[in-house]
Scaffold this motif. Structure first.
Motif, mmCIF file in Angstrom:
data_model
loop_
_atom_site.group_PDB
_atom_site.id
_atom_site.type_symbol
_atom_site.label_atom_id
_atom_site.label_comp_id
_atom_site.label_asym_id
_atom_site.label_seq_id
_atom_site.Cartn_x
_atom_site.Cartn_y
_atom_site.Cartn_z
ATOM 1 N N ILE A 20 29.886 29.535 36.654
ATOM 2 C CA ILE A 20 28.483 29.801 36.983
ATOM 3 C C ILE A 20 27.817 28.539 37.510
ATOM 4 O O ILE A 20 27.141 28.564 38.552
ATOM 5 N N TRP A 71 26.640 33.270 45.210
ATOM 6 C CA TRP A 71 25.748 33.821 44.196
ATOM 7 C C TRP A 71 26.279 35.128 43.616
ATOM 8 O O TRP A 71 26.102 35.403 42.429
ATOM 9 N N ILE A 72 26.949 35.933 44.433
ATOM 10 C CA ILE A 72 27.559 37.162 43.914
ATOM 11 C C ILE A 72 28.677 36.809 42.939
ATOM 12 O O ILE A 72 28.801 37.414 41.861
ATOM 13 N N CYS A 75 27.285 35.795 39.663
ATOM 14 C CA CYS A 75 26.876 36.963 38.864
ATOM 15 C C CYS A 75 28.078 37.614 38.200
ATOM 16 O O CYS A 75 27.983 38.085 37.058
ATOM 17 N N LEU A 78 28.815 35.649 35.297
ATOM 18 C CA LEU A 78 27.843 35.941 34.246
ATOM 19 C C LEU A 78 28.290 37.165 33.441
ATOM 20 O O LEU A 78 28.194 37.168 32.209
ATOM 21 N N PHE A 79 28.796 38.176 34.116
ATOM 22 C CA PHE A 79 29.337 39.339 33.427
ATOM 23 C C PHE A 79 30.512 38.942 32.535
ATOM 24 O O PHE A 79 30.614 39.380 31.376
#
Length: 96
Positions: A20, A71-72, A75, A78-79
């Motif tokens: 991240i 950025w995708i 994310c 992050l998951f």
């Protein structure tokens, strides 16, 4: 529900946090059009351009595309962080 053990969940936490941080910073640097990342732009090195404006337009598209991709991916990390954190919590609760 336990899916992975305590060591794997801790490893997932560490890798997710690092992913991240790295991808958010890379997305920021692509967004501000850092010259150091120009080698990684898609489609710039394979073609010849007729004008400097055409080159800048293609470079701007490449920078925007790479920033969005970073950025995708952040994310998605992050998951992974959420899943690994949940597994770490489940494993720490079961050992008590």
């Amino acid at each position: 529900m336990k899916i992975c053990g305590p060591k794997l969940s801790l490893c997932g936490l560490i890798i997710s946090v690092w992913g991240i941080i790295q991808l958010v910073f890379m997305g920021i640097f692509y967004h501000v059009k850092s010259v150091a990342l120009a080698e990684d732009l898609p489609g710039i090195h394979e073609r010849t351009f007729n004008s400097i404006d055409e080159f800048y337009s293609e470079a701007d598209k490449g920078y925007s595309l790479n920033a969005m991709n970073c950025w995708i991916a952040a994310c998605l990390y992050l998951f992974t962080l959420i899943v690994s954190g949940h597994q770490f919590y489940v494993n720490s609760r079961s050992s008590l």
